[in-house]
Enzyme design. Structure first.
Site, PDB file in Angstrom:
ATOM      1  N   ARG A 180      -5.042  12.974  -6.535  1.00  0.00           N
ATOM      2  CA  ARG A 180      -6.385  12.422  -6.332  1.00  0.00           C
ATOM      3  C   ARG A 180      -7.429  13.542  -6.284  1.00  0.00           C
ATOM      4  NH1 ARG A 180      -9.634  11.293  -2.368  1.00  0.00           N
ATOM      5  NH2 ARG A 180     -10.810   9.348  -2.286  1.00  0.00           N
ATOM      6  N   ASP A 184      -6.745  -1.565  -7.688  1.00  0.00           N
ATOM      7  CA  ASP A 184      -7.321  -2.189  -6.493  1.00  0.00           C
ATOM      8  C   ASP A 184      -7.664  -3.638  -6.802  1.00  0.00           C
ATOM      9  OD1 ASP A 184      -8.323  -1.107  -3.697  1.00  0.00           O
ATOM     10  OD2 ASP A 184      -9.641  -2.721  -4.328  1.00  0.00           O
ATOM     11  N   TYR A 197     -15.889 -10.117  -0.797  1.00  0.00           N
ATOM     12  CA  TYR A 197     -16.458  -8.808  -1.140  1.00  0.00           C
ATOM     13  C   TYR A 197     -17.682  -8.955  -2.048  1.00  0.00           C
ATOM     14  CZ  TYR A 197     -12.741  -6.051   0.999  1.00  0.00           C
ATOM     15  OH  TYR A 197     -11.903  -5.462   1.902  1.00  0.00           O
ATOM     16  N   ARG A 236      -2.474   6.725  -0.252  1.00  0.00           N
ATOM     17  CA  ARG A 236      -2.630   6.709   1.199  1.00  0.00           C
ATOM     18  C   ARG A 236      -1.802   7.737   1.946  1.00  0.00           C
ATOM     19  NH1 ARG A 236      -3.382   0.898   4.106  1.00  0.00           N
ATOM     20  NH2 ARG A 236      -5.631   0.882   3.920  1.00  0.00           N
ATOM     21  N   ARG A 278       0.805  -1.214   0.000  1.00  0.00           N
ATOM     22  CA  ARG A 278       0.000   0.000   0.000  1.00  0.00           C
ATOM     23  C   ARG A 278       0.848   1.280   0.000  1.00  0.00           C
ATOM     24  NH1 ARG A 278      -5.266  -1.573   1.184  1.00  0.00           N
ATOM     25  NH2 ARG A 278      -5.775   0.304   0.070  1.00  0.00           N
TER      26      ARG A 278
END
Ligand code: CP3
Length: 343
Positions: free
Chosen positions: A39, A76, A153, A30, A26
């Site tokens: 972003r 992702d 998920y 972040r 990651r």
């Protein structure tokens, strides 16, 4: 293109390295203000991930800023359900959410096996641009979720403490569960092959929800499909990171992959004994250790390196870096690994 720094690939294959390579799960996104700036120029995570030039830019940021030995493509694990016909949304501060989920055979009938090249062309394009812009500085890691984590998920529709809907399905609708897991596995293999063809130098599988299954279900509903993926991917080294699957370390030692990721609960010497000498181990500093002072980060990193000393190792955290970690602490972690000398 010849890689100028191929420490990651050498370490994965068990070849001699002059020092331990280091990267962070990651690392793209972040924690970096530079990421947030990119972003904020778009509507959100999904638009960013689907804009190849921008995805490439944030993939390379940690190489320039944190000086890690590898890039990991910005995307992702949930792009696979979307490519199979189950779109997701990323809800600010809450995480992923699926408007539709899989609960019955009729839902399964609406899904398809994804073709990695056509259905996920934006990731493939981002990999090509990233490879070009990296110019061989470091290897590029491609990735996918392990089938069990993706299944969780798709059934649950979001994150969950217990994943009880997904786990109930393994008991109540075992046949349908297997059908869905097989569709995910096939889609994932197509996707990973397309990533490799576009330039990914190493592949990592994330089984983030491994730890919620009992050992027999883990073997039957997760490891089986991970093993099929490992068998299918022979082009580049493969890393399997199964968070919480301490009970399956011995079986993981028998997978046809090069590297096993350890989370921070897994004791290093015991893991080496269970997994054996034929794999590289990746990890496993507690991500919370980066909340410590500079000196504490350095000491914790050295203690971790001491325990891996003399055996095949890629330095990393035991899970993804936490979003509120100061990038300066990450730099200390990276620098400590780089300057550590093997005695
Ligand atoms: O490693 C990298 O930096 C590459 C990019 C990457 C992302 N997600 C970007 C992302 C990778 C490898 C992932 C994997 C992923 N995604 C996993 C497996 C690894 C793990 O942490 O266990 C899982 C379970 C997911 C699903 C997911 N995506 C969740 C639960 C969330 C929300 C909370 C969170 O983790 O941030 C995401 C969103 C997400 N994926 C973000 C990023 C940068 C944050 C979105 C934003 O910018 O707001």
């Amino acid at each position: 293109m010849q890689l100028q720094n191929d420490l990651l690939l050498k370490a994965a294959r068990g070849e001699e390295v002059e020092r331990t390579p280091v990267w962070l799960m990651r690392q793209a996104g972040r924690i970096l203000p530079e990421y947030r700036a990119v972003r904020n120029s778009v509507s959100g995570f999904i638009e960013l991930a689907q804009t190849p030039e921008l995805a490439a830019e944030v993939t390379i940021q940690p190489v320039d800023i944190l000086k890690v030995d590898a890039a990991i493509i910005f995307s992702d694990i949930l792009v696979i359900p979307e490519a199979m016909g189950l779109p997701y949304e990323m809800v600010e501060k809450r995480g992923p959410w699926f408007p539709n989920t899989v609960g019955a055979v009729s839902d399964l009938k609406k899904l398809r096996v994804a073709d990695g090249v056509d259905d996920l062309s934006y990731v493939i394009e981002a990999i090509k641009i990233t490879k070009r812009e990296l110019g061989g500085r470091v290897p590029l890691i491609g990735f996918a979720g392990a089938p069990w984590t993706i299944f969780s998920y798709m059934v649950e529709g979001s994150g969950s403490k217990t994943f009880s809907k997904a786990r109930a399905m393994l008991y109540n609708q075992a046949e349908m569960s297997v059908q869905l897991l097989e569709m995910i596995t096939e889609s994932t293999i197509n996707y990973l092959k397309a990533q490799i063809a576009a330039g990914a130098d190493l592949i990592q599988l994330f089984d983030s929800w491994a730890g919620i299954l009992p050992p027999d279900h883990y073997e039957q509903f997760s490891l089986k499909y991970i093993s099929q993926i490992c068998d299918a991917i022979q082009e580049v080294p493969v890393t399997v990171f199964a968070k919480g699957a301490f009970f399956a370390r011995e079986q993981m030692g028998r997978l046809d992959c090069e590297t096993i990721g350890l989370d921070w609960n897994m004791e290093i010497a015991e893991s080496r004994k269970l997994i054996g000498e034929s794999k590289t181990l990746q990890g496993n500093l507690d991500p919370a250790a980066l909340y410590g002072s500079d000196r504490e980060v350095e000491q914790a990193t050295k203690r971790m390196l001491d325990q891996f000393k003399g055996s095949r190792h890629i330095a990393n955290l035991g899970h993804g870096v936490y979003p509120d970690i100061d990038p300066e602490k990450v730099k200390i972690f990276v620098e400590t690994v780089k300057s550590y000398t093997q005695q």
